[in-house]
Design a protein around this motif. Structure first.
Motif, PDB file in Angstrom:
ATOM      1  N   LEU A 104       0.836  -1.201   0.000  1.00  0.00           N
ATOM      2  CA  LEU A 104       0.000   0.000   0.000  1.00  0.00           C
ATOM      3  C   LEU A 104       0.871   1.251   0.000  1.00  0.00           C
ATOM      4  CD1 LEU A 104      -2.677   1.542   0.323  1.00  0.00           C
ATOM      5  CD2 LEU A 104      -2.509   1.125   2.796  1.00  0.00           C
ATOM      6  N   ALA A 105       1.891   1.277   0.859  1.00  0.00           N
ATOM      7  CA  ALA A 105       2.776   2.442   0.926  1.00  0.00           C
ATOM      8  C   ALA A 105       3.491   2.670  -0.404  1.00  0.00           C
ATOM      9  CB  ALA A 105       3.798   2.254   2.050  1.00  0.00           C
ATOM     10  N   GLU A 106       3.911   1.594  -1.045  1.00  0.00           N
ATOM     11  CA  GLU A 106       4.597   1.720  -2.332  1.00  0.00           C
ATOM     12  C   GLU A 106       3.659   2.288  -3.389  1.00  0.00           C
ATOM     13  OE1 GLU A 106       7.737  -1.246  -3.827  1.00  0.00           O
ATOM     14  OE2 GLU A 106       5.917  -1.777  -4.932  1.00  0.00           O
ATOM     15  N   ALA A 107       2.403   1.838  -3.384  1.00  0.00           N
ATOM     16  CA  ALA A 107       1.429   2.352  -4.349  1.00  0.00           C
ATOM     17  C   ALA A 107       1.171   3.837  -4.116  1.00  0.00           C
ATOM     18  CB  ALA A 107       0.127   1.557  -4.237  1.00  0.00           C
ATOM     19  N   ILE A 108       1.057   4.246  -2.859  1.00  0.00           N
ATOM     20  CA  ILE A 108       0.858   5.658  -2.533  1.00  0.00           C
ATOM     21  C   ILE A 108       2.062   6.478  -2.974  1.00  0.00           C
ATOM     22  CG2 ILE A 108       0.716   7.285  -0.599  1.00  0.00           C
ATOM     23  CD1 ILE A 108      -1.004   5.180   0.853  1.00  0.00           C
ATOM     24  N   SER A 109       3.258   5.947  -2.711  1.00  0.00           N
ATOM     25  CA  SER A 109       4.479   6.639  -3.118  1.00  0.00           C
ATOM     26  C   SER A 109       4.537   6.841  -4.622  1.00  0.00           C
ATOM     27  CB  SER A 109       5.698   5.846  -2.639  1.00  0.00           C
ATOM     28  OG  SER A 109       6.897   6.420  -3.120  1.00  0.00           O
ATOM     29  N   GLU A 110       4.179   5.809  -5.375  1.00  0.00           N
ATOM     30  CA  GLU A 110       4.206   5.930  -6.832  1.00  0.00           C
ATOM     31  C   GLU A 110       3.156   6.915  -7.332  1.00  0.00           C
ATOM     32  OE1 GLU A 110       3.966   2.131  -8.674  1.00  0.00           O
ATOM     33  OE2 GLU A 110       5.898   1.452  -7.863  1.00  0.00           O
ATOM     34  N   ALA A 111       2.004   6.956  -6.656  1.00  0.00           N
ATOM     35  CA  ALA A 111       0.933   7.858  -7.075  1.00  0.00           C
ATOM     36  C   ALA A 111       1.263   9.318  -6.773  1.00  0.00           C
ATOM     37  CB  ALA A 111      -0.374   7.472  -6.396  1.00  0.00           C
ATOM     38  N   LEU A 112       1.902   9.567  -5.630  1.00  0.00           N
ATOM     39  CA  LEU A 112       2.144  10.944  -5.191  1.00  0.00           C
ATOM     40  C   LEU A 112       3.567  11.415  -5.424  1.00  0.00           C
ATOM     41  CD1 LEU A 112       0.245  10.830  -1.768  1.00  0.00           C
ATOM     42  CD2 LEU A 112      -0.617  11.659  -3.970  1.00  0.00           C
ATOM     43  N   GLY A 113       4.470  10.503  -5.731  1.00  0.00           N
ATOM     44  CA  GLY A 113       5.872  10.883  -5.936  1.00  0.00           C
ATOM     45  C   GLY A 113       6.489  11.417  -4.656  1.00  0.00           C
ATOM     46  N   HIS A 114       7.284  12.459  -4.783  1.00  0.00           N
ATOM     47  CA  HIS A 114       8.001  12.995  -3.624  1.00  0.00           C
ATOM     48  C   HIS A 114       7.089  13.741  -2.660  1.00  0.00           C
ATOM     49  CE1 HIS A 114      11.921  11.712  -4.967  1.00  0.00           C
ATOM     50  NE2 HIS A 114      11.703  12.255  -6.154  1.00  0.00           N
ATOM     51  N   GLU A 115       5.836  13.960  -3.049  1.00  0.00           N
ATOM     52  CA  GLU A 115       4.891  14.572  -2.113  1.00  0.00           C
ATOM     53  C   GLU A 115       4.462  13.596  -1.030  1.00  0.00           C
ATOM     54  OE1 GLU A 115       1.574  16.457  -3.918  1.00  0.00           O
ATOM     55  OE2 GLU A 115       2.767  17.492  -5.436  1.00  0.00           O
ATOM     56  N   ALA A 116       4.623  12.313  -1.275  1.00  0.00           N
ATOM     57  CA  ALA A 116       4.239  11.310  -0.284  1.00  0.00           C
ATOM     58  C   ALA A 116       5.247  11.292   0.857  1.00  0.00           C
ATOM     59  CB  ALA A 116       4.157   9.933  -0.930  1.00  0.00           C
ATOM     60  N   ARG A 117       4.731  11.339   2.077  1.00  0.00           N
ATOM     61  CA  ARG A 117       5.622  11.293   3.243  1.00  0.00           C
ATOM     62  C   ARG A 117       6.320   9.942   3.353  1.00  0.00           C
ATOM     63  NH1 ARG A 117       4.456  15.648   6.714  1.00  0.00           N
ATOM     64  NH2 ARG A 117       3.659  17.279   5.340  1.00  0.00           N
ATOM     65  N   CYS A 118       5.714   8.906   2.787  1.00  0.00           N
ATOM     66  CA  CYS A 118       6.274   7.552   2.943  1.00  0.00           C
ATOM     67  C   CYS A 118       7.302   7.204   1.874  1.00  0.00           C
ATOM     68  CB  CYS A 118       5.160   6.514   2.937  1.00  0.00           C
ATOM     69  SG  CYS A 118       4.284   6.355   1.359  1.00  0.00           S
ATOM     70  N   GLN A 153      -8.197  13.608  -1.183  1.00  0.00           N
ATOM     71  CA  GLN A 153      -8.875  13.850  -2.454  1.00  0.00           C
ATOM     72  C   GLN A 153      -8.146  13.222  -3.639  1.00  0.00           C
ATOM     73  OE1 GLN A 153     -11.858  15.219  -2.309  1.00  0.00           O
ATOM     74  NE2 GLN A 153     -11.530  15.416  -0.096  1.00  0.00           N
ATOM     75  N   GLU A 154      -6.850  12.978  -3.490  1.00  0.00           N
ATOM     76  CA  GLU A 154      -6.054  12.483  -4.615  1.00  0.00           C
ATOM     77  C   GLU A 154      -5.965  10.964  -4.679  1.00  0.00           C
ATOM     78  OE1 GLU A 154      -2.250  14.886  -4.742  1.00  0.00           O
ATOM     79  OE2 GLU A 154      -3.210  15.685  -2.935  1.00  0.00           O
ATOM     80  N   LEU A 155      -6.200  10.313  -3.557  1.00  0.00           N
ATOM     81  CA  LEU A 155      -6.029   8.857  -3.505  1.00  0.00           C
ATOM     82  C   LEU A 155      -7.380   8.156  -3.540  1.00  0.00           C
ATOM     83  CD1 LEU A 155      -3.272   8.713  -0.745  1.00  0.00           C
ATOM     84  CD2 LEU A 155      -2.951   8.253  -3.187  1.00  0.00           C
ATOM     85  N   PRO A 156      -7.453   7.005  -4.210  1.00  0.00           N
ATOM     86  CA  PRO A 156      -8.717   6.254  -4.261  1.00  0.00           C
ATOM     87  C   PRO A 156      -9.175   5.838  -2.871  1.00  0.00           C
ATOM     88  CG  PRO A 156      -7.127   5.390  -5.847  1.00  0.00           C
ATOM     89  CD  PRO A 156      -6.381   6.345  -4.979  1.00  0.00           C
ATOM     90  N   THR A 157     -10.475   5.743  -2.670  1.00  0.00           N
ATOM     91  CA  THR A 157     -11.010   5.364  -1.364  1.00  0.00           C
ATOM     92  C   THR A 157     -10.561   3.962  -0.960  1.00  0.00           C
ATOM     93  OG1 THR A 157     -13.033   4.592  -2.449  1.00  0.00           O
ATOM     94  CG2 THR A 157     -13.030   6.850  -1.594  1.00  0.00           C
ATOM     95  N   ARG A 158     -10.232   3.122  -1.932  1.00  0.00           N
ATOM     96  CA  ARG A 158      -9.806   1.762  -1.582  1.00  0.00           C
ATOM     97  C   ARG A 158      -8.475   1.758  -0.839  1.00  0.00           C
ATOM     98  NH1 ARG A 158      -9.416   2.159  -7.130  1.00  0.00           N
ATOM     99  NH2 ARG A 158      -7.377   1.825  -8.084  1.00  0.00           N
ATOM    100  N   CYS A 159      -7.691   2.829  -0.962  1.00  0.00           N
ATOM    101  CA  CYS A 159      -6.444   2.917  -0.194  1.00  0.00           C
ATOM    102  C   CYS A 159      -6.754   3.039   1.293  1.00  0.00           C
ATOM    103  CB  CYS A 159      -5.616   4.111  -0.658  1.00  0.00           C
ATOM    104  SG  CYS A 159      -4.894   3.915  -2.288  1.00  0.00           S
ATOM    105  N   ARG A 160      -7.722   3.898   1.625  1.00  0.00           N
ATOM    106  CA  ARG A 160      -8.113   4.057   3.022  1.00  0.00           C
ATOM    107  C   ARG A 160      -8.717   2.766   3.561  1.00  0.00           C
ATOM    108  NH1 ARG A 160      -6.877   7.440   7.168  1.00  0.00           N
ATOM    109  NH2 ARG A 160      -6.999   5.615   8.508  1.00  0.00           N
TER     110      ARG A 160
END
Length: 204
Positions: A104-118, A153-160
């Protein structure tokens, strides 16, 4: 034995001791990560062989020679754990949940790039510079929670939804598992399945 050269002079001051400690620690991390990855690959090869995959097919997919695959299969022997009967996403032993969190963290990182805290943490996990200690798992959970809050708002609800399930599982007392494979193997399988289940992060 002293901290002086053979001729009695003190060591050259071109690097301080603290700098040398950090330098060698970084090297040791890379070496250890390489050894751990070789062991993980060996276990995965045995697992696929146990699932009935031919050595030729495994060699083609891994980029290994067939003799090398044969050697790894023989190393684990006929008593190697069989592959899981099913690879359901919802399993609740700690390594499986940690693998899902990583995916999950990797998917968030790829979606947000360097904006992702993870992002930096995920990169360190992928390179073997961080390990799945309880402290590191807790740190990754906090980073993922923060990303989900800041980028709702930027991430799909399935991430949460995925995070809520993972988090509840990790908060329960540790559950022993008789499932096949070491902790590293189970993390790797869960990571892959979680990534596939999330699919394209651009979809709502």
């Amino acid at each position: 034995m002293t901290d002086k050269d053979d001729d009695g002079r003190p060591p050259s001051p071109f690097l301080g001791e603290d700098q040398a400690v950090r330098m060698f620690a970084a090297m040791n991390e890379v070496i250890r990560a390489g050894e751990e990855m070789r062991q993980l690959r060996s276990e995965m090869v045995a697992l696929f062989a146990g699932a009935g995959w031919t050595q030729e097919r495994i060699a083609r997919l891994t980029g290994m020679s067939q003799p090398a695959v044969s050697k790894q299969v023989a190393k684990h022997g006929p008593g190697s754990p069989p592959p899981p009967a099913e690879l359901a996403l919802d399993q609740y032993d700690a390594p499986w949940l940690e693998g899902r969190l990583w995916g999950l963290a990797e998917a968030i990182s790829e979606a947000l790039g360097h904006e992702a805290r993870c992002t930096r943490f995920v990169d360190a996990l992928g390179r073997g510079r961080k390990r799945f200690t309880p402290e590191n798992v807790d740190a990754l959970r906090r980073l993922v929670e923060e990303d989900l809050r800041l980028h709702r708002q930027e991430l799909p609800t399935r991430c949460r939804a995925a995070y809520d399930t993972i988090s509840r599982g990790l908060d329960l007392p540790a559950r022993a598992t008789a499932a096949a494979g070491s902790a590293s193997v189970r993390r790797t399988l869960a990571h892959r399945i979680q990534r596939d289940r999330l699919g394209a992060m651009t979809e709502a």
